[in-house]
Structures are given as C-alpha cells and as structure tokens.
Design a protein around this motif. Sequence first.
Motif: not given
Lengths: 416, 256
Positions: A363, B101, A371, B105, B89-91, B145, A353-354, B157-158, B161, B94-96, A351, A360-361, B128, B165, A357
Amino acid sequence: MEARTLNNVSAMPAPTWHWLHMNDATVEVPEGLDAASDFAIDVAEGTAGAFDAAMAAAQEAWDAEHEGYEYQRNYTDEQAEKLGGTSLSAYQQGVDEVEASKDLARMFDMGMGGDATAYLREVAGTARVIEAKRGEHASASVRIAGLDGHANVAALDIVAAADSELDVCITVDSPTPGTGLTGSTIRVFAGDNAKVTITRVQTLDDSWIDLDDMGLFLGNQADVQINQTVLGAGKTYTGLAGDLRGTAANANVVTRYLGHGDQKIDFNYTLRHHGRKTTCDLYANGVLAGTSTKTLRGTIDLIRGAKGAEGKETDNVLLVDEGVHNKTVPTILCNEDDVMGNHGATIGHIRKEQMFYMASRGLSQKQAEAMFVSASLEDAYIEAPNDATREAVVRLGNKLVDGFGELVEDNEEELA
Amino acid sequence: MANETNPLLSIQGISASVEEKQILHNVNLDVAPGEVHVLMGPNGAGKSTMGHVAMGEPTYTVDSGKIIFDGQDITDLTPDKRSRAGLFLSFQAPVEVPGVPLTSFLRAITTGREGLDMKRKEFRKRIRSLADELDMDRAYLDRELGVGFSGGEKKKVEMLQLLLLQPKLAILDETDSGLDVDALSVVSHGMKLYQETCNGTLLIITHNTRILEHLSVDRVHVMVKGRIVAEGDASMIADIDQNGFEQFEQAAANAE
C-alpha cells in the motif's frame, strides 16, 4: 434571503485563550437561500406544546423536592467586593446568577446557542412534536434532504414521558445535486426513568452546510443515548447541551466523524450535572484526511450540589494526511468536591511503523489513506440503524471510494 | 546450492546504518528461485535489519551496495513497490492498525495486483478458506487488524497474507518467536503450503532451529555483528543446534 453571519455559535461556557481561535464558531450563511422546513417524519404529530408543558411540570416537581433550597454562590457579594470584584470569571458570575434563579427553563441551553439557534428556529418555524407517553415504547424516523437553493431546517421537540422509551433516527442527506444548508434544532425532554435514543447520520455532499443543534433535559434516572455520525458536508456545526437534572440521570454521546477533502467540522458539547449521582460519557472517534479541519469543544460542568456525579470525555482522532488540522479542548468544570471528571484525547498520525507495515504489503501512502476513509464509511454502514441511512451512506461512499457499494454488499451477504 | 547465475534475490555488498550507526557491513547473499535459505545468528546480529533493509524500511540508510530482485535493481524502490514486485516480509512483531477491519485491509492489499484482483465473492471465499486452513477463527476477519489479537493470531494473520499474496520470495523474520506448540505447527503448515502451492522461495530469519525441522533447507547463512561470517548447507543447522554461535562470534571478532 441575504447572507448572514451567525456569531457566538457553539461557544465554550468557560472560554480559553482567544488566540487559539476556538472559543466559539462563526457560521457564514450564504446569500440567496430560501427558508424551508420540508422533511419527512413517519409518526403522527404529538401533543402541541408537550415540551414546554413537560418542563413546567418538571419545574413544579423540582420546586416541591427542593423547598427552602438556596443555591450557594461561589462568593457572596461581600466576599467578591473584598476581593476587588475581579475574583470571579464572567463564567462563574453567569453560573451564580442563573443557578440562583432556580428557573429550569432558563437553565436549559441549546448546544449551538448564540445566533444559530435563533436562526434555525426562524427558518424552521413551529417545532414538530415526537412523543412517547407514559409507559409507551415508540420510535420515529426523520429524513431531512438538502433542497437546492434553500436552508431546509427541521425543528423538533422530542418528549419522552416518565417510564417511556423513545428511539428517533434522523437521516440528513443530499440525494439530488445542489447547494444550500440543512439543519435541525431539537429540544429533548427525558422524563423520570425514560430511555431515549437519538441517532443522527449526516451524509451530505460537499456543497452543503449542516447545522445540528440540540438541547437535552434529563429527569430522575433518565437515560439518554445520542449517536452522531458526521460523514459529509463542506461545513458541519454540531452543538449539544444537556442538563442532567434528575438524580442518577445518564447521558452517553457517541460521535463518529470522517473529515475528507476541504471539510470543516465543528463540535461543541456541554453537559451540566445538576443531579446527584448523574453520569455522562462523551466519546468521539474519527478520521481526518485531505485538508479537513476539526474542532471539538467538550465541557463537563459539575455544578455545586451534584454529589457523586461522574463525567468522562474522550476524543480519538487519526490524522491520515499531513494537511489536516485538529483542535480538541476537553474541559472539566467543577464546583463540587464529591465528583469525578475524566478526560482524554488521542491525536495521532499513522505511525511510521504502521505505514511501513502497510507499505510492505503493497500500500502506498495514498492507498493507505484511502483505506482508512473506506473503513470509516464501512463502520457507518454497519452501525446504520435503518435502510434509509444505509442507502445514504452508500450514496456518499460511492462518491468517495470506488466500488464502495459492492464492498458493503459483501458484508451484507456475509451477514446473511 | 544457490543458483549463482540466476538468483531471485541478490544482496550485493550492502552496508546499512541507522542514525549514523552502521549495522550491516558489506553483506552479500543470493537466493535462487524455489530455494529455502536460513539466516541465523545470535540476538542483535543484524538479521532483522537485513530483512527490513531488503524490504526498504525508510528507518535504515543504505550506504553502499545494491539489492537485485527478479532481475530488477530495487535498492531505491519504496516498500510498496517492492511488495508489488513480489517480495514479502513477515514481521516479528506485526503492528496493530485500529479502525481498519482485517478483511478491508486484505482487500486493499490485493487490489490492483495482477492475478489477485479477484471478484468479490471469490475473494471472500478465498480468505475464509485460508483462515480455515490456518485454524484461525473466521471472526478475526471482521476485527480490527491486530487489535486484541494474541501473538499466535498475529502470526497466523501474517501467514494468511503470505498465502493470499503469493509473493515470489518471502522473508520470514522470527516468525516462530514467542509461539506455543499449536501456533508453531500452524505457522510451519503455512510455510509448507506456501512452498507447495506457490513454488515459494523462502529466506527464514531465526535463531531457533526448531521451526526448520520440517523444512528442506538449501543453504544457511550465519550473521554476527552485521557481517555474514559463515555459509553452508543444511548440516550447519545441526552443528549450530549442538554448539551455538560462539565459534562464529570468534570469526566475527577476527574480521573486525
């Protein structure tokens, strides 16, 4: 051997529109392949003729239980004539005919059927028998490797007697370079209360064609779990048919697949519920990348008399590339009113939005696709039932993803 | 005060729209290195849009203006390139991503980044220790994720990251929304760590002053109806806390 065209392979029992070009598959076997049946199996040969003997005993038991039973046709000849003879589809007429015969061997189907089963039997010759006797718990591993310039096929009869447990793991790989065909044609008999698990993991390089043909027979309360993982091969054809004959028999089929490059993947599943309170779950989950194509036909056939039966089928596919092509046909056939059939399919691209996201990291679209491919392979590695299968997944993984072996080694260390 | 001569992020006269509806109107905003800026405003003011436009979300069209980051015009760069240039940008939501895993990611997003492309063991150790630092169950690292994560876990998780990063500048879009007290304190801790360990620069988008309590804020920007209508130092936060946004909404109405 000469080139051969195998027609009417993995045909849907009740066809849909012909213009969809998915009622069946045609397999082109390249010319020049020598026949071979060279595979490794780590258990002693079972009793010759065990499958046919088990089917004959099942027929006897079924006849005894069903004395005086007559199959109730969809329409009598008289009714059909009155309706002009066109009221029944070819499928319904076929079912009426075969069911009325009360011949279990005749009703036992192989998933690929058509010319394919005959071809595979011809190449493989006599089937090897893997057997668990009454009350036994047995396991076996089978390795089929691509042989350059050959059609290398294993014919197996897997026979689990009443109250037994039998686990069979089949690895299909191409550890050495070459081109050709691999295949297996497997008849499975699960007696009353038997528990059978068959795991087949295929990690061939693109230069191979794989044919995976299977037929199941399930007795009373038999429980069969089939795990299929398709990661490689230029062309893969998988056909599975099952007769849930006994009361409360259960079949679960879990298929994981990864399409990449120019691969073609064809799945056909047909599960026929004859017994009361029988249950089945067909679950497929996969990722398609590159310009790969996939077809999945899933038919749950709830035959008259299968009261209380429940069948469910699901296909979840993620299309990570614009060039992929997916066709999924879930079919529920129903001639009994006291049954339940569910089907669902989720077919989707990443999608937007995926993608945003992930972007934005850092990729790119290509990296995100890679991936998903890598994650599919990791999943197969984690789920692999033995070392040989893990090695095979790593071998293919290293060809598709840079540093894949190191990546999964990390997981190993983590688990340790 | 922002260092006007050498901002890290400079949004210059940005107007942006979505499906021909203009959302941002001639927005100007400079953030100097090491500073903490806050973008505040009522719901629907365009704050999140500003963050997403800065990150390059393709849904929005930049009609005019430009975005300079670390001396480079990034207005036409894709989001992945902006990320690799050091923007984060922290959402808010955040999407799934089923099938991937979290660890896979995290590895993918660090691969090829200068200074972050760690050896395998080092990478495992790092994620970790970050999970521990953020009071996050390590089991989440092996889960898909975002799938089945609570709102608080997603925000952790945001933060993970962000710390992994180590971007030059992080835009945190409503990171505090919908969090309970415990999750909020973890997120605040993450922001503090980012500042301390990476000399981080922050642009915090919020309409809630609570998350700002433990931060030393350098500058506040107030957005109403897609326009920056007021700017000032940290004392504005107490004023907004006391009096809300009404005073600025009036100013925005006058500007239209």
